[in-house]
Write a protein that holds these residues in place. Structure first.
Motif, short mmCIF file in Angstrom:
data_model
loop_
_atom_site.label_atom_id
_atom_site.label_comp_id
_atom_site.label_asym_id
_atom_site.label_seq_id
_atom_site.Cartn_x
_atom_site.Cartn_y
_atom_site.Cartn_z
N LYS A 143 9.97 7.25 -22.29
CA LYS A 143 10.05 8.88 -22.26
C LYS A 143 9.42 9.27 -21.03
N ASN A 144 8.84 8.50 -20.17
CA ASN A 144 8.35 8.81 -18.84
C ASN A 144 9.73 8.75 -18.08
N THR A 145 10.33 9.80 -17.77
CA THR A 145 11.88 9.68 -17.01
C THR A 145 11.87 10.19 -15.77
N GLU A 146 10.44 10.60 -15.21
CA GLU A 146 10.50 10.93 -13.90
C GLU A 146 9.31 9.95 -13.39
N VAL A 147 9.74 8.69 -12.88
CA VAL A 147 8.68 7.80 -12.45
C VAL A 147 9.32 7.30 -11.15
N ASP A 148 8.63 7.56 -9.96
CA ASP A 148 8.92 7.48 -8.62
C ASP A 148 8.55 5.80 -8.18
N ALA A 149 7.58 5.33 -8.74
CA ALA A 149 7.31 3.79 -8.29
C ALA A 149 6.54 3.26 -9.29
N VAL A 150 6.35 1.78 -9.35
CA VAL A 150 5.84 1.06 -10.27
C VAL A 150 5.46 -0.13 -9.52
N GLN A 151 4.09 -0.47 -9.76
CA GLN A 151 3.58 -1.66 -8.98
C GLN A 151 2.68 -2.38 -9.75
N SER A 180 6.55 14.00 -12.87
CA SER A 180 6.64 13.03 -11.87
C SER A 180 5.35 12.09 -11.71
N LYS A 181 5.52 10.87 -11.59
CA LYS A 181 4.30 10.27 -11.38
C LYS A 181 4.65 8.94 -10.83
N ASP A 182 3.60 7.97 -10.54
CA ASP A 182 3.55 6.64 -10.06
C ASP A 182 2.78 5.87 -10.97
N GLU A 183 3.15 4.51 -11.33
CA GLU A 183 2.39 3.75 -12.20
C GLU A 183 1.89 2.44 -11.45
N VAL A 184 0.56 2.37 -11.68
CA VAL A 184 0.00 1.09 -10.95
C VAL A 184 -0.46 0.22 -12.17
N VAL A 185 0.20 -0.94 -12.74
CA VAL A 185 -0.11 -1.56 -13.78
C VAL A 185 -1.13 -2.76 -13.36
N TYR A 186 -2.37 -2.70 -13.90
CA TYR A 186 -3.15 -3.89 -13.50
C TYR A 186 -3.33 -4.77 -14.61
N VAL A 187 -3.04 -6.03 -14.46
CA VAL A 187 -3.22 -7.23 -15.52
C VAL A 187 -4.38 -8.26 -15.32
N ASN A 188 -5.21 -8.25 -16.28
CA ASN A 188 -6.29 -9.37 -16.49
C ASN A 188 -6.04 -10.30 -17.00
N LEU A 189 -5.68 -11.51 -16.21
CA LEU A 189 -5.22 -12.80 -16.77
C LEU A 189 -6.41 -13.86 -16.97
N ASN A 190 -6.14 -14.64 -17.99
CA ASN A 190 -7.07 -15.70 -18.24
C ASN A 190 -7.10 -16.81 -17.27
N HIS A 191 -7.91 -17.85 -17.43
CA HIS A 191 -7.67 -18.93 -16.48
C HIS A 191 -6.53 -19.73 -16.46
N ASP A 192 -5.93 -19.58 -17.69
CA ASP A 192 -4.52 -20.50 -17.99
C ASP A 192 -3.34 -19.61 -17.48
N PRO A 252 0.98 -1.08 0.12
CA PRO A 252 0.01 0.05 -0.04
C PRO A 252 0.68 1.29 0.08
N CYS A 253 2.17 1.17 0.32
CA CYS A 253 2.95 2.26 0.39
C CYS A 253 3.84 2.64 -0.89
N VAL A 254 3.62 1.90 -2.10
CA VAL A 254 4.93 2.11 -2.84
C VAL A 254 4.41 3.36 -3.89
N ILE A 255 3.29 3.83 -3.67
CA ILE A 255 2.83 5.00 -4.48
C ILE A 255 3.16 6.37 -3.69
N GLY A 256 4.42 6.90 -4.04
CA GLY A 256 5.02 8.08 -3.41
C GLY A 256 4.35 9.27 -3.85
N THR A 257 4.58 10.55 -3.20
CA THR A 257 3.94 11.66 -3.36
C THR A 257 5.11 12.93 -4.07
#
Length: 599
Positions: free
Chosen positions: A547-555, A33-45, A18-23
């Motif tokens: 090109k996004n060079t100012e990334v504080d956190a990725v989850q 500057s930003k944080d990225e939360v990557v959501y991935v929907n997976l199939n059953h396999d 819960p703490c990976v997103i900085g300010t």
């Protein structure tokens, strides 16, 4: 500090996610500057169905944001301001404070590959077909690296997989590698995959009307402040291992020396067994010759006995007819010539007897002397003792002397017969002398005859003893053959044992060499392992675009599709008509009051 367990990792990750997103604030015109939360929907396999990213910005004042990403669609999650997506560039005017927007990526490529397979009662089945099924379920899950992705994610991110199983629908859950926790009515199975690692695990359970919420896999950077662990106990074990390796190597060397001595002793035993076998064979071979000699001696004693018996009968006849001899002196005179011829034959027989006894005496002496010569000791297995054999030799010597005396006497008789033949007047005197000599010879011969009979009995015992000696020598030789075979096998065994001790000493020496500085190697390896998980400075790369060079956190938040039974839609019920005002007034009539006709 104690080592960090798998459960501790799970707690650390759970707290960290819960703490990976900085300010961070930024001045207008500077890179966003930003944080990225990557959501991935997976199939059953486990295959990727869709990837979308929630980009999070923190603005100190209103301004324009410029961001980059290969999106198929974008959506403003904070305001109603439109988003501009052109040439993979997103722009939007935003107010001060937190701002979120979502972009659906065109790619389906992830740093990790997820694989999931299912079997129900031993038969492969897809996740879609599992909903509502019952039986014995087995799931195989693999989390592997995608080496075509940015290696910084693989080197610095850890994964946590969480699976929830309904305790009412799932019984006899077996998950060997999981951290298991009770979450309400569910069993929560957690798995940790550290950076630069891969993992596969299996889950088996008996299911009824199976349904399962989606498996969730979270990926976060794993950089922790970890104190150096307390390795005192571990190092004590290392020191014990080093001392044990030294003692083991010394013991192996002593064992090798002992085996060398044993091998030398077995070699001497083997050589002695060979010599003993050769000696036993010579003894056995000699007993065969001895038995043959005894058989010949026995045959000679039989012939001697037969001749003595015939001679005894002749002496009796000669003695009983002495008077007749005297009366028939003239017949004797006439037959003197015949007797003279016969006396020569008789002398020849005596010579043969003397020669036979002499030969038997020599054979017996040789049979007695030869074993003494070969072994240095008298043969213990002979039936006759050395004293008895000496007496037997003395008896044979006496008999030879007696025969020689007899021959000398008979030679004298033969001379007398010659004289008698030449001088008849002296015949009567000679006959009387002959008769007396015959009586003397007859008396002496009885002693010789008794000796010959004793000799025959002794020869029987000697033959039996020779046979026993031969049989004993045969058994001794067979035993020496077995002894030699056993010594050969023992020698071969010592050779194998020597080879084994050489390999053992080589191994213990290698162990000793490799453990002498193990304490230093363990310290260095612990430092390397701890350094791998301590805070490391690295530039967080944007998952969306370089090109996004100012990334504080990725989850990363990956979720597998749920397995659930589709519910059949139920048609809505018609709503009952609400009572109007007049009806409500009627309902106010007290309970139990009857209506009148005027009412």
């Amino acid at each position: 500090m104690k080592s960090i367990t798998r459960r501790t990792w799970a707690m650390v990750l759970a707290v960290s996610m819960p703490c990976v997103i900085g300010t961070q604030t930024f001045a207008e015109g500077s890179p966003t500057s930003k944080d990225e939360v990557v959501y991935v929907n997976l199939n059953h396999d486990g295959s990727v169905d869709e990837i979308y990213v929630v980009n999070v910005f923190e603005l100190a004042q209103p301004g324009k944001i410029t961001d980059y990403g290969d999106y198929s669609a974008v959506r403003n999650l904070t305001t109603t301001a439109p988003l501009s997506l052109q040439n993979r560039q997103v722009t939007v005017d935003v107010p001060a404070g937190k701002f979120y927007y979502q972009g659906t990526l065109k790619t389906r490529e992830m740093p990790w590959k997820v694989g999931i397979s299912y079997t129900l009662d031993g038969k492969s089945v897809s996740g879609e077909d599992l909903a509502g099924k019952s039986g014995h379920l087995e799931m195989q899950v693999s989390l592997t690296q995608n080496h075509s992705a940015n290696p910084l994610y693989l080197e610095n991110f850890a994964l946590q997989a969480t699976i929830l199983l309904d305790s009412e629908r799932c019984k006899n859950i077996i998950a060997p590698d999981a951290t298991v926790a009770n979450v309400g009515e569910n069993k929560q199975l957690s798995y940790i995959v550290l950076a630069n690692k891969e993992k596969s695990f299996s889950i088996s359970t008996d299911v009824t009307d199976f349904e399962m919420s989606g498996i969730q896999i979270n990926g976060i950077p794993l950089t922790l402040n970890i104190d150096d662990p307390d390795t005192a106990e571990l190092m004590d074990k290392v020191y014990e291992l080093q001392d044990g390796a030294v003692e083991l190597d010394d013991g192996a060397a002593k064992l090798d020396d002992g085996v060398t001595e044993l091998q030398d002793g077995v070699t001497e035993l083997k050589d002695g067994a060979i010599d003993l076998e050769d000696g036993a064979y010579d003894l056995f071979d000699g007993t065969k010759d001895l038995k043959k000699g005894v058989e010949k001696l026995s045959d000679g004693s039989d012939a001697l006995t037969d001749g003595a018996e015939a001679f005894r009968v002749g002496l009796r006849t000669l003695t009983s007819q002495s008077d007749t001899l005297t009366a028939g002196s003239e017949q004797v005179a006439q037959g003197l010539k015949q007797i003279e011829a016969g006396s020569e034959q008789y002398l020849a027989q005596l010579d043969q007897l003397i020669a036979m006894f002499s030969k038997q005496r020599d054979q017996l002496r040789k049979a007695q002397v030869q074993p003494m010569k070969d072994t240095g000791n008298p043969p213990e297995s002979l039936t006759l003792s050395m004293e008895d054999q000496g007496m037997l030799l003395a008896m044979i010597d006496d008999q030879i002397a007696l025969l020689e005396q007899l021959r000398a006497g008979y030679a004298a008789i033969d001379a007398g017969i010659g004289q008698l033949a030449g001088s008849y007047p002296a015949l009567n005197v000679g006959i009387h002398q002959y008769t007396e000599g015959a009586d003397t010879l007859s008396g002496a011969y009885y002693d010789l005859y008794d000796g010959i009979r004793e000799l025959r009995g002794g020869m029987s015992e000697l033959s039996t003893g020779a046979q026993d000696l031969k049989q004993g020598a045969k058994e001794l030789y067979d035993g020496t053959v077995d002894l030699r075979d056993g010594s050969d096998q023992l020698y071969d065994g010592t050779l194998e044992l020597k080879d084994g001790t050489i390999e053992l000493t080589d191994g213990t020496t290698e162990l000793r060499d490799k453990t002498w500085d193990m304490d230093t190697e363990v310290d260095d390896r612990i430092d390397e392992m701890m350094e791998e998980y301590r805070n490391k400075e690295f530039v967080m790369p944007s998952f969306v675009s370089p090109k996004n060079t100012e990334v504080d956190a990725v989850q990363f938040v990956m979720k597998v599709a749920e397995i659930e039974v589709e519910e059949t839609p139920v048609p809505p019920e018609e709503e009952a008509e609400q009572p109007g005002f007049l009806q409500k007034l009627k309902n106010l009539i007290p309970f139990g009051k009857k209506k009148t006709d005027g009412e």
